[in-house]
Design a protein around this motif. Structure first.
Motif, PDB file in Angstrom:
ATOM      1  N   TYR B 115       0.850  -1.203   0.000  1.00  0.00           N
ATOM      2  CA  TYR B 115       0.000   0.000   0.000  1.00  0.00           C
ATOM      3  C   TYR B 115       0.881   1.247   0.000  1.00  0.00           C
ATOM      4  N   VAL B 116       1.903   1.217   0.859  1.00  0.00           N
ATOM      5  CA  VAL B 116       2.827   2.351   0.937  1.00  0.00           C
ATOM      6  C   VAL B 116       3.630   2.465  -0.363  1.00  0.00           C
ATOM      7  N   ALA B 117       4.068   1.329  -0.892  1.00  0.00           N
ATOM      8  CA  ALA B 117       4.850   1.344  -2.138  1.00  0.00           C
ATOM      9  C   ALA B 117       4.045   1.941  -3.286  1.00  0.00           C
ATOM     10  N   ALA B 118       2.722   1.725  -3.262  1.00  0.00           N
ATOM     11  CA  ALA B 118       1.872   2.236  -4.339  1.00  0.00           C
ATOM     12  C   ALA B 118       1.781   3.757  -4.338  1.00  0.00           C
ATOM     13  N   TRP B 119       2.165   4.397  -3.204  1.00  0.00           N
ATOM     14  CA  TRP B 119       2.198   5.864  -3.178  1.00  0.00           C
ATOM     15  C   TRP B 119       3.359   6.388  -4.018  1.00  0.00           C
ATOM     16  N   ILE B 120       4.386   5.552  -4.139  1.00  0.00           N
ATOM     17  CA  ILE B 120       5.617   5.981  -4.795  1.00  0.00           C
ATOM     18  C   ILE B 120       5.635   5.581  -6.268  1.00  0.00           C
ATOM     19  N   ALA B 121       5.196   4.369  -6.529  1.00  0.00           N
ATOM     20  CA  ALA B 121       5.228   3.866  -7.912  1.00  0.00           C
ATOM     21  C   ALA B 121       4.071   2.902  -8.118  1.00  0.00           C
ATOM     22  N   PRO B 122       3.626   2.750  -9.359  1.00  0.00           N
ATOM     23  CA  PRO B 122       2.545   1.794  -9.628  1.00  0.00           C
ATOM     24  C   PRO B 122       2.973   0.377  -9.231  1.00  0.00           C
ATOM     25  N   VAL B 123       2.024  -0.353  -8.664  1.00  0.00           N
ATOM     26  CA  VAL B 123       2.319  -1.718  -8.208  1.00  0.00           C
ATOM     27  C   VAL B 123       1.446  -2.696  -8.984  1.00  0.00           C
ATOM     28  N   SER B 124       2.075  -3.754  -9.451  1.00  0.00           N
ATOM     29  CA  SER B 124       1.339  -4.789 -10.179  1.00  0.00           C
ATOM     30  C   SER B 124       0.440  -5.562  -9.212  1.00  0.00           C
ATOM     31  N   LEU B 125      -0.819  -5.708  -9.588  1.00  0.00           N
ATOM     32  CA  LEU B 125      -1.756  -6.462  -8.743  1.00  0.00           C
ATOM     33  C   LEU B 125      -1.313  -7.913  -8.626  1.00  0.00           C
ATOM     34  N   THR B 126      -0.872  -8.497  -9.732  1.00  0.00           N
ATOM     35  CA  THR B 126      -0.422  -9.893  -9.721  1.00  0.00           C
ATOM     36  C   THR B 126       0.771 -10.069  -8.786  1.00  0.00           C
ATOM     37  N   LEU B 127       1.706  -9.119  -8.875  1.00  0.00           N
ATOM     38  CA  LEU B 127       2.885  -9.187  -8.004  1.00  0.00           C
ATOM     39  C   LEU B 127       2.474  -9.103  -6.529  1.00  0.00           C
ATOM     40  N   ALA B 128       1.552  -8.178  -6.234  1.00  0.00           N
ATOM     41  CA  ALA B 128       1.118  -7.996  -4.850  1.00  0.00           C
ATOM     42  C   ALA B 128       0.445  -9.266  -4.322  1.00  0.00           C
TER      43      ALA B 128
END
Lengths: 70, 155
Positions: B115-128
């Motif tokens: 959640y915090v990482a998504a503030w900085i850069a887009p996060v892959s749903l599959t990866l998460a």
């Protein structure tokens, strides 16, 4: 009761006095040998039900097997 | 004093319990290595998925579900009720619940990190999803296996 009180037990002494192995006591109490082993070595604190089953299997009272240590 | 259990059931439960501990260690290692490989080798996937990718992802999802069932029930699905009861007695159930607790907090910590990482850069749903499953299931398996081994060796 002090917060740091811990449960001590005389299970091994009573069991060996009765001439039973861990496996034999486990059979009598209807649990695994691992359970007897962990209770004897104070790795696991038994529930009231298990304490009652162990005391019944050994023909003694719960208080004779378990006690509070300061 | 009367023997309340058949010796063969007690012996089988002891043997299968030790075998289960070894399986837990092996599954923990394999699952984390496999999922780690997926995370580090993650490649963009075309939608819809190719057949080979669909098969691969279905396989790991099935694997994760089987491991969750193992963590949730203690396994021994093909043993008699007597043997299964001995394998999942009070100590093993407490160990399994402690494993579940570790798995829950590992999964929650991973979710917060993503959640915090998504503030900085887009996060892959599959990866998460892979990371949450890997760390949640991995932590639960590791803790359950460690406690079972300690219970076997105590004293």
């Amino acid at each position: 009761m002090p917060a740091e009180a811990q449960l001590g037990n005389r299970l091994k002494a009573v069991r060996t006095a009765a001439g039973l192995t861990q496996a034999q006591l486990a059979d009598l109490a209807g649990v695994s040998r691992k359970t007897i082993n962990t209770v004897e070595n104070r790795v696991f604190i038994p529930s009231t039900v298990l304490a009652l089953r162990l005391s019944a299997a050994l023909g003694t009272s719960v208080e004779a097997l378990f006690f509070l240590e300061a | 004093m009367a023997n309340s259990l058949t010796t063969s059931a007690a012996e089988r439960a002891e043997r299968y319990s030790r075998k289960r501990t070894r399986i837990l260690w092996a599954e923990f290692a394999l699952f984390v290595i496999w999922q780690g490989g997926f995370v580090f080798l993650l490649k963009p996937q075309a939608a819809p998925l190719r057949g080979v990718d669909l098969a691969e992802q279905s396989a790991w999802l099935l694997w994760a579900v089987v491991l969750l069932a193992l963590i949730g029930t203690g396994g021994a699905f093909f043993q008699s009720a007597e043997v299964r009861g001995l394998m999942n007695d009070e100590v093993s159930t407490a160990n399994r619940h402690e494993g579940q607790r570790w798995g829950f907090w590992a999964a929650m910590a991973t979710v917060v990190a993503f959640y915090v990482a998504a503030w900085i850069a887009p996060v892959s749903l599959t990866l998460a999803i892979h990371a949450v499953l890997t760390l949640g299931i991995g932590a639960a398996l590791w803790r359950f296996a460690w406690l079972e081994r300690r219970a076997d060796r105590a004293g």
